[in-house]
Design an enzyme around this catalytic site. Sequence first.
Site, mmCIF file in Angstrom:
data_model
loop_
_atom_site.group_PDB
_atom_site.id
_atom_site.type_symbol
_atom_site.label_atom_id
_atom_site.label_comp_id
_atom_site.label_asym_id
_atom_site.label_seq_id
_atom_site.Cartn_x
_atom_site.Cartn_y
_atom_site.Cartn_z
ATOM 1 N N ASP A 1 32.683 -0.599 -29.392
ATOM 2 C CA ASP A 1 31.534 -1.485 -29.186
ATOM 3 C C ASP A 1 30.989 -1.852 -30.565
ATOM 4 O O ASP A 1 31.732 -1.865 -31.559
ATOM 5 C CB ASP A 1 30.521 -0.783 -28.274
ATOM 6 C CG ASP A 1 29.672 -1.760 -27.490
ATOM 7 O OD1 ASP A 1 28.643 -2.194 -28.038
ATOM 8 O OD2 ASP A 1 30.035 -2.113 -26.355
ATOM 9 N N ASP A 2 29.715 -2.151 -30.626
ATOM 10 C CA ASP A 2 29.091 -2.551 -31.881
ATOM 11 C C ASP A 2 29.319 -1.467 -32.944
ATOM 12 O O ASP A 2 29.572 -0.311 -32.623
ATOM 13 C CB ASP A 2 27.581 -2.732 -31.622
ATOM 14 C CG ASP A 2 26.932 -3.684 -32.610
ATOM 15 O OD1 ASP A 2 27.578 -4.038 -33.615
ATOM 16 O OD2 ASP A 2 25.774 -4.065 -32.367
ATOM 17 N N LYS B 1 34.723 -7.733 -25.590
ATOM 18 C CA LYS B 1 33.349 -7.795 -25.079
ATOM 19 C C LYS B 1 32.573 -8.654 -26.070
ATOM 20 O O LYS B 1 32.462 -8.314 -27.240
ATOM 21 C CB LYS B 1 32.736 -6.397 -25.003
ATOM 22 C CG LYS B 1 31.225 -6.394 -24.724
ATOM 23 C CD LYS B 1 30.717 -4.970 -24.543
ATOM 24 C CE LYS B 1 29.206 -4.881 -24.548
ATOM 25 N NZ LYS B 1 28.731 -3.490 -24.377
ATOM 26 N N ASP C 1 29.143 -10.095 -27.076
ATOM 27 C CA ASP C 1 27.705 -9.923 -26.876
ATOM 28 C C ASP C 1 26.970 -11.189 -27.321
ATOM 29 O O ASP C 1 27.590 -12.138 -27.827
ATOM 30 C CB ASP C 1 27.240 -8.687 -27.668
ATOM 31 C CG ASP C 1 26.084 -7.977 -26.989
ATOM 32 O OD1 ASP C 1 25.456 -8.581 -26.104
ATOM 33 O OD2 ASP C 1 25.789 -6.824 -27.362
ATOM 34 N N SER D 1 28.528 -11.308 -22.095
ATOM 35 C CA SER D 1 27.189 -10.724 -21.907
ATOM 36 C C SER D 1 26.107 -11.777 -21.679
ATOM 37 O O SER D 1 24.952 -11.415 -21.471
ATOM 38 C CB SER D 1 26.826 -9.887 -23.131
ATOM 39 O OG SER D 1 27.744 -8.830 -23.277
ATOM 40 N N ARG E 1 28.110 -9.012 -17.900
ATOM 41 C CA ARG E 1 26.923 -8.177 -17.764
ATOM 42 C C ARG E 1 25.794 -9.052 -17.227
ATOM 43 O O ARG E 1 25.589 -10.164 -17.714
ATOM 44 C CB ARG E 1 26.531 -7.633 -19.139
ATOM 45 C CG ARG E 1 27.510 -6.604 -19.720
ATOM 46 C CD ARG E 1 27.232 -5.231 -19.155
ATOM 47 N NE ARG E 1 25.809 -4.943 -19.259
ATOM 48 C CZ ARG E 1 25.198 -4.549 -20.389
ATOM 49 N NH1 ARG E 1 25.915 -4.343 -21.471
ATOM 50 N NH2 ARG E 1 23.901 -4.337 -20.415
ATOM 51 N N ASP F 1 20.614 -2.900 -19.988
ATOM 52 C CA ASP F 1 21.513 -1.878 -20.557
ATOM 53 C C ASP F 1 21.301 -0.516 -19.891
ATOM 54 O O ASP F 1 20.165 -0.088 -19.691
ATOM 55 C CB ASP F 1 21.194 -1.665 -22.050
ATOM 56 C CG ASP F 1 21.851 -2.705 -22.942
ATOM 57 O OD1 ASP F 1 22.350 -3.715 -22.428
ATOM 58 O OD2 ASP F 1 21.834 -2.494 -24.171
#
Length: 407
Positions: free
Chosen positions: A79-80, A155, A157, A188, A211, A215
């Site tokens: 992820d990030d 993913k 964002d 997202s 999403r 969160d």
Amino acid sequence: MAFQSVLIMLFLAPVVSCLDNGLALTPPMGWMQWERFRCNLDCKNDPENCISEKLIMEMADRMEKDGYRDAGYTYISLDDCWMSTKRDSQGILQPDKDRFPHGIKYLADYVHSKGLKLGIYLDMGLETCKGFPGSKFSIQRDALSLKEWGIDMLKMDCCEGGSDMVTGYEVMGFYLNQTGRRIAFSCSYPACIGDMFSDYAGVAKLCNSWRNAIDITDSWERVYEVMKFYSKDVYSFSKFAGPGHWNDPDEMIVGDYSLSDGQERSQFGMWAMFAAPLFMSVDLRNIKSSSRNLLLNKRVIDINQDPLGAQATNVWQRPWTDQGVVTGWVKPLMKKGSYAIALLNGSAYGMPAPINITLNDLGLNNEGGYNITETFEGKFLGPYKLREPILLKIHAHDTFLATVVPL
Ligand code: GLA
């Protein structure tokens, strides 16, 4: 450069049709870094838990050796916080050199050698949510990097995504198609747009999953908040779930610190009912065995992976004291006339909720009745007539999950 990219984005927008990768015909399953390991950059003092190639490789080892991969959890997703704070001199994204000394291609090769797939995180804005380089003016270049590295899922964002972010996602979809590599696309932007978001038809064309809720954190309250959002089903978003495109209620925290056994059953069971992507966010190196067994429960996974791909809807509700409600959910299954059903006790009242319900109360209509099999334990409960009372006791925050097959 920036101006040129905007022009490219504007020019491409009308020709972008839909994602064409044939992926995620059932909800994707895997492991994701974010909820459990967050943006831990401190490899000096916390080498076991910082975001690094070591962490991902160790999780990949566990996924292979402890049965997760064979149960269907095939994606492992960064992820990030994997990036260096700067692109290289040619504008190409690079991982942090200390934490990923061998680069992303090496990591992808390792993950692939375990029979797994690598997911990665980008952001459509100027910066990621944690301040690393965003993709806004580098979409084409970044899509190419994904291909060169051998990435299998993106993913994307939307922190700092700006008002034109949906166009940015369309452009990314276009360039992902152009790579010729099958890269699942998780978007997202519905969550970033929030309550105003209504274009589920659009996102279902463009993205393999999206999403749309808040969160997840390591807390039952947050898990339940997401469940309530799925129960409201605003704009009937449940209808847009199906093979290739799924609503994503975020990661599972089964095996982390805050959930009781019953709450773990509820999150996993309801995520299965939602036909949700099943991404564990837990330290697989020291997960307790009850959580591991739950995550590997084939009957629950089968409900999630049912090829029809229908998402459960909330069809029934009863208060249980002033401490909350019990909700009833139904998910149609591929096998004709069969369903998965769930009764979720959202009440905090200590005494278990006494349930007296019929399958007809849940909207089922086969006059001949149904065979009912409880899912977590796999216990056959017997044939039930359509209007025959089913008597249950469901503990606070626990879920009764079952499949029903017409007689
Ligand atoms: C947002 C997303 C999370 C995670 C973080 C990373 O909050 O919703 O899932 O990716 O950013 O910074």
